[in-house]
Design an enzyme around this catalytic site. Structure first.
Site, mmCIF file in Angstrom:
data_model
loop_
_atom_site.group_PDB
_atom_site.id
_atom_site.type_symbol
_atom_site.label_atom_id
_atom_site.label_comp_id
_atom_site.label_asym_id
_atom_site.label_seq_id
_atom_site.Cartn_x
_atom_site.Cartn_y
_atom_site.Cartn_z
ATOM 1 N N LYS A 220 0.973 -1.401 0.229
ATOM 2 C CA LYS A 220 0.014 0.049 -0.023
ATOM 3 C C LYS A 220 0.859 1.448 0.020
ATOM 4 O O LYS A 220 1.863 1.315 0.905
ATOM 5 C CB LYS A 220 -0.840 -0.086 1.225
ATOM 6 C CG LYS A 220 -1.454 1.268 1.312
ATOM 7 C CD LYS A 220 -2.557 1.193 2.637
ATOM 8 C CE LYS A 220 -3.185 2.440 3.237
ATOM 9 N NZ LYS A 220 -4.315 2.270 4.176
HETATM 10 C C1 5RP Z 1 -2.225 4.501 8.101
HETATM 11 C C2 5RP Z 1 -3.154 3.729 7.155
HETATM 12 C C3 5RP Z 1 -4.325 4.188 6.773
HETATM 13 O O1 5RP Z 1 -5.249 2.909 6.852
HETATM 14 C C4 5RP Z 1 -4.220 4.863 5.480
HETATM 15 O O2 5RP Z 1 -3.916 6.245 5.564
HETATM 16 C C5 5RP Z 1 -5.467 5.024 4.543
HETATM 17 O O3 5RP Z 1 -6.488 5.889 4.803
HETATM 18 P P1 5RP Z 1 -6.574 7.374 4.109
HETATM 19 O O4 5RP Z 1 -7.071 6.734 2.699
HETATM 20 O O5 5RP Z 1 -7.370 7.802 4.970
HETATM 21 O O6 5RP Z 1 -5.281 7.950 3.716
HETATM 22 O O7 5RP Z 1 -2.537 2.631 6.790
HETATM 23 O O8 5RP Z 1 -1.048 4.345 8.055
#
Ligand code: 5RP
Length: 261
Positions: free
Chosen positions: A173
């Site tokens: 991610k």
């Molecule tokens: C924090 C994360 C969150 O899940 C991530 O930031 C995803 O959410 P957003 O779309 O609000 O950024 O992994 O480390």
């Protein structure tokens, strides 16, 4: 790839189109009661039918999510630092693999902070988690978290995404950036993008559209959905972009011009 790992992954990234809309609500593990998630159950229950998986902590899963709802869980298993600290990178593994299995997690998620003073700790934790996950067929999603001082550019994000994949993550991610094709083409495992801070609905749909156009498997989006004035409309629009390939404007018009609570 081992059957169990592959089977769990296919619950998250849908085999029909190799895409996914993950709903991220794990923010509280370092941000506390995040705006939009004060009442998690109330906010999230209407969104669950439209999410391919739910990324969250075990405390929220056990207390706020109905165990009878069939939704793949991506369990946040790292933490240890709050937003009150300047440096968020001082994380460790906070959940045992045994508890992740007890919670029927389809994957576990951990952040690494490449370039931070705790870089090594995060990468070694990821390696340990991958070893544990492989023992039981549980995939690991690595979040390439970005400290305040780090640039969110293709050079940095491809470096950290590639390190995550090389260390054994099954999904990475990361954040969308200019030249995102470079991040995708140099990362050998599926990549999902975070939505980041709340922006306008059309801007967030644009981000999702551009990310999948560059080859991302989809989104792991939180604030741009649950902080939206009409979260159900927003997640439906995100789905239309990610799974149906609608352009942002088309997706927006398709769901915002019909009446949804
Ligand atoms: C924090 C994360 C969150 O899940 C991530 O930031 C995803 O959410 P957003 O779309 O609000 O950024 O992994 O480390």
């Amino acid at each position: 790839m081992d059957y169990g790992l592959k089977n769990r992954l296919s619950r998250i990234i849908k085999p029909e189109d190799n895409r996914t809309v993950m709903l991220a609500i794990d923010h509280g593990y370092f941000m506390g009661p995040t705006s939009g998630l004060e009442d998690v159950k109330g906010a999230i229950t209407p969104l669950l039918p439209y999410a391919d998986s739910l990324m969250l902590t075990r405390g929220i899963l056990r207390n706020q999510i109905d165990a009878r709802i069939d939704i793949p869980i991506v369990l946040r298993v790292s933490g240890g630092t709050s937003i009150l600290k300047d440096d968020l990178s001082d994380e460790d593994i906070t959940v045992s693999m045994e508890d992740a299995i007890r919670l029927n997690a389809s994957a576990v998620a951990l952040s690494i902070f490449v370039g931070s003073k705790n870089e090594k700790q995060g990468i070694i934790n990821l390696a340990k988690l991958v070893d544990e996950g492989n023992r039981y067929g549980i995939p690991v999603l690595a979040v390439t978290a970005v400290g305040r001082e780090m640039a969110r550019d293709a050079r940095y994000l491809s470096l950290s995404s590639r390190i995550a994949a090389e260390t054994g993550a099954s999904i990475v991610k990361t954040y969308y950036c200019d030249d995102f094709e470079k991040v995708i083409s140099t990362c050998p495992v599926p990549v999902v993008v975070a939505g980041g801070k709340k922006t306008g609905e059309k801007e967030a749909l644009e981000l999702a559209y551009n990310a999948v156009k560059c080859g991302a498997a989809g989104v792991d989006m939180g604030r741009n959905i649950f902080q939206s004035e009409r979260p159900v409309n927003m997640i439906k629009a995100v789905r239309a972009v990610v799974h149906e390939g609608l352009a942002p404007e088309e997706a927006y018009n398709a769901v915002y011009n019909v009446d949804t609570p």
